[in-house]
Design an enzyme around this catalytic site. Sequence first.
Site, PDB file in Angstrom:
ATOM      1  CD  GLN A 223     -12.689  -2.088  -1.249  1.00 13.32           C
ATOM      2  OE1 GLN A 223     -12.198  -2.038  -0.471  1.00 13.32           O
ATOM      3  NE2 GLN A 223     -14.118  -2.529  -1.349  1.00 13.32           N
TER       4      GLN A 223
ATOM      5  CG  HIS B 253      -8.126  -0.002  -3.330  1.00 10.02           C
ATOM      6  ND1 HIS B 253      -7.439  -0.959  -3.200  1.00 10.02           N
ATOM      7  CD2 HIS B 253      -8.909   0.579  -2.119  1.00 10.02           C
ATOM      8  CE1 HIS B 253      -7.486  -1.404  -1.638  1.00 10.02           C
ATOM      9  NE2 HIS B 253      -8.345  -0.618  -1.166  1.00 10.02           N
TER      10      HIS B 253
ATOM     11  NE  ARG C 246      -3.649   0.640   1.647  1.00  9.32           N
ATOM     12  CZ  ARG C 246      -5.105   0.693   2.272  1.00  9.32           C
ATOM     13  NH1 ARG C 246      -5.265   1.401   3.324  1.00  9.32           N
ATOM     14  NH2 ARG C 246      -6.031   0.064   1.852  1.00  9.32           N
TER      15      ARG C 246
ATOM     16  NE  ARG D 158      -9.655  -5.472  -0.036  1.00 14.11           N
ATOM     17  CZ  ARG D 158      -9.068  -4.532   0.289  1.00 14.11           C
ATOM     18  NH1 ARG D 158      -9.646  -3.179   0.964  1.00 14.11           N
ATOM     19  NH2 ARG D 158      -7.852  -4.391   0.279  1.00 14.11           N
TER      20      ARG D 158
ATOM     21  CG  ASP E 292     -13.515   6.209  -1.533  1.00 15.21           C
ATOM     22  OD1 ASP E 292     -13.533   5.797  -0.599  1.00 15.21           O
ATOM     23  OD2 ASP E 292     -12.487   6.251  -2.205  1.00 15.21           O
TER      24      ASP E 292
ATOM     25  CB  CYS F 192     -13.834   0.830  -0.545  1.00 14.87           C
ATOM     26  SG  CYS F 192     -13.315   2.470  -0.373  1.00 14.87           S
TER      27      CYS F 192
HETATM   28  N1   CP Z   1     -11.215  -0.282   1.805  1.00 13.99           N
HETATM   29  C1   CP Z   1      -9.966  -0.271   2.255  1.00 13.99           C
HETATM   30  O1   CP Z   1      -9.120  -0.333   1.792  1.00 13.99           O
HETATM   31  O2   CP Z   1      -9.886  -0.088   3.582  1.00 13.99           O
HETATM   32  P1   CP Z   1      -8.555   0.123   4.666  1.00 13.99           P
HETATM   33  O3   CP Z   1      -8.210   1.416   4.098  1.00 13.99           O
HETATM   34  O4   CP Z   1      -9.175  -0.193   6.043  1.00 13.99           O
HETATM   35  O5   CP Z   1      -7.559  -0.939   4.316  1.00 13.99           O
END
Ligand code: CP
Length: 305
Positions: free
Chosen positions: A132, A129, A102, A292, A224, A264
């Site tokens: 997701q 992403h 990430r 997920r 989002d 998400c």
């Molecule tokens: N949706 C998502 O990626 O959640 P987090 O930021 O909690 O990992």
Amino acid sequence: MNMKGRHFLTLLDYTKEEIEHLLDLAIKMKKGEVKKDLKGKSLAMLFQKSSTRTRVSFEVGMTQLEGHALFMDMGTTQLGRGETIGDTAQTLSRYVDGIMARLYKHSDAEELAKHATVPVINALTDLYHPCQTMADMMTVMEKKGKIAGLKVVFFGDCGFNMFNSTAIGFSKMGADVVACCPDHPNYSLNEKVMEKAREGATGKISVEHGPMEAAEGADIIMTDTWVSMGQDSEKAKRLQELRPYQVDARIMAKAKPDAIFMHCLPAHRGEEMSADVIDGKQSVVFDEAENRLHAQKAIMAELMG
Ligand code: CP
């Protein structure tokens, strides 16, 4: 279908058939109809940004696959003290069987993948992403039985990672994706990404600035957070500019009666959607969060198995 050893940086790199295969596998693994394992394998999880769902779902996913996951952040690794991404990628590749990352910049994820000799899985960058969106498409398959032919409307900032991946994934699978955003460059589509998305699409990607018009006949209403990690200094401005795009009961009433609401997470009630929408009957946000885990288990099993 053999995906062993491939990176998972963006859904642009995967065909419709490959995505269908991964979604089908994820659904079968969730139901217990197919069993996969990653016995004795390890996943390095590299985080430049905070996470709840991503960290837990990848770590638990590896445990359920009988493998092992290691959490790594900037503060406790040499990356935080200037070791290069290339050296980190080469070093980690000597220990682990996959790297989940990430990162702020997508170019850093590409650099990681360039130097890694094991699969690199994108767990969110500024541009994409994809994990997701895989979970979102799996959720839609479960709720609607199909993706092709559906109308997906995304409200808010349509120039960022979540809209990009939604547009790429859902349009590739045959849904029509509508971006409902202010007519302002800060929130408009990333045309470079959309050009590539349209090349692989079997559904349409379009823009509608009017929230009520966009919501008309929608099967899926999605939004989002309006203030992503790294955008805190712009918070007041963004909340004001995006206010007309809040998903509320009036928007949901314009969609089809059986429309679902997707997000998400993390969510901010009273900002991108009203509390009655996210906590209401049409909301499937916790199914998305659960998926997920299942979608990523399928991805890891195919890439690292
Ligand atoms: N949706 C998502 O990626 O959640 P987090 O930021 O909690 O990992």
